[in-house]
Design an enzyme around this catalytic site. Structure first.
Site, PDB file in Angstrom:
ATOM      1  N   SER A  59       0.893  -1.144  -0.112  1.00 51.00           N
ATOM      2  CA  SER A  59       0.097   0.122  -0.048  1.00 51.00           C
ATOM      3  C   SER A  59       0.818   1.189   0.147  1.00 51.00           C
ATOM      4  CB  SER A  59      -0.905  -0.030   1.264  1.00 51.00           C
ATOM      5  OG  SER A  59      -1.431   1.331   1.443  1.00 51.00           O
ATOM      6  N   TYR A  93      -0.232  -0.537  10.726  1.00 47.50           N
ATOM      7  CA  TYR A  93      -0.514  -0.853   9.575  1.00 47.50           C
ATOM      8  C   TYR A  93       0.596  -0.328   8.559  1.00 47.50           C
ATOM      9  CZ  TYR A  93      -3.058  -0.933   4.884  1.00 47.50           C
ATOM     10  OH  TYR A  93      -3.693  -1.297   3.709  1.00 47.50           O
TER      11      TYR A  93
END
Length: 335
Positions: free
Chosen positions: A166, A192
């Site tokens: 990501s 994350y």
């Protein structure tokens, strides 16, 4: 900060693929016929994973989807040909080993492994080994799965492993001194981001060791897609990202083109998994259906431009992560 000459030596060089952020997964596949190919897609029954499964299967591949909830997965995958469901939980090391062993016992070669499953912005949880859940699920689980399936990937002679990273890798590199948030206060966004940096770094070393066996590895940023992955974000966080409309309803595609459809979001994964434009290449981070560029680490840059920062692409950091992953999982790749 890297110099211009150092950037020039990077494998992160766009191909001018002819695709872009509006490309769909079907378009990214090209006219590739995948008949006879075997693929495994983690997270393959929801969001971009589901679209990835559909595109690969409809192109002729047999797609195995590891699942935690068979009933939900069966309903989502109904009508898609050549799909097999198998139980597996990335938070449970024994479950990963059992799944991989069942596949190896089938004596099939593995042509595509797409590590798409993941969690985002969850509360502070730990897996069965006591490891922080983002790092455990998004990285360590896939590291262990890939290692266990390594004999089948090598047997293919022309396999690809795709890790869904990501642009959030820019939030944080891997904190080797406190990967499990035992010394610092837990922050779910940093957790994350750390796991997404790990996904990208994993592809760097995996490609290096896989290349002699015909196994190439890639990491991808799929784009901004509002899916179930976002379910733990607060309304304030969604509003900041532009994912709520004027009536505070979640959007799926905004008029400014920031967000992608699921069909567009799966495009880069499918491209890396099967498009012949990437033959002979690997170890790179891709977005908008092309290899992207290296950029300097710049915290003020936030998440609004293309490129990968060095803490998610540096080979020496990737090697350090590999050794840490072996230590944490107790798993090594066979020669």
């Amino acid at each position: 900060m890297n110099t211009f000459n150092e950037y020039n030596k990077s494998p992160q060089k766009p191909l001018a693929s002819g695709f872009g952020k509006e490309t769909t997964a079907q378009e990214a596949l090209g006219k590739r016929d995948l008949s006879g190919k075997i693929a495994i897609v983690t997270g393959g029954y929801s969001g971009i994973g589901l679209e990835t499964t559909r595109i690969l299967a409809e192109a002729g591949a047999t797609v195995i989807v590891p699942v935690r909830t068979p009933e939900k997965a069966a309903a989502a995958l109904a009508g898609i040909p050549r799909v097999e469901l198998e139980l597996m939980d990335l938070m449970n090391p024994a479950s990963i080993d059992d799944f991989a062993q069942r596949f190896l016992n089938s004596e099939r070669k593995l042509d595509i492994l797409l590590n798409s499953a993941g969690i985002m912005a969850v509360p502070h949880l730990r897996d069965a080994r006591g490891f922080e859940s983002h790092f455990a699920t998004n990285h360590l689980g896939h590291f262990q799965l890939t290692a266990r399936l390594w004999p089948a990937l090598k047997a293919s002679g022309n396999a690809r492993v795709v890790s869904v990273s990501s642009r959030a890798h820019r939030i944080s590199g891997v904190d080797f001194d406190d990967v499990n948030f035992e010394k610092r206060e837990y922050n779910r966004q940093i957790a994350y981001g750390q796991s997404k940096s790990a996904n990208a770094l994993f592809a760097v070393t995996l490609d290096r060791i896989g290349q002699p066996h015909g196994v190439r590895a890639f990491s991808v940023h799929p784009g901004m897609i509002v899916t179930e992955l976002w379910r733990h974000l607060t309304d304030d966080e969604l509003r900041y990202l532009g994912a709520l409309d004027e009536q505070d309803r979640r959007v799926t595609l905004d008029k400014n083109g920031v967000f992608k459809t699921v069909e567009q979001g799966a495009a880069t994964s499918v491209w890396c998994a099967a498009n012949t434009q990437l033959d002979g290449k690997g170890g790179v981070y891709c977005e908008d259906v092309d290899i992207t560029i290296d950029i300097p680490v710049n915290p003020s840059d936030a998440l609004d431009s293309s490129g990968i920062v060095s803490w998610a692409s540096d080979p020496s950091i990737a090697e350090r992560l590999w050794l840490l992953s072996e230590e944490m999982t107790g798993v090594k790749f066979e020669n």
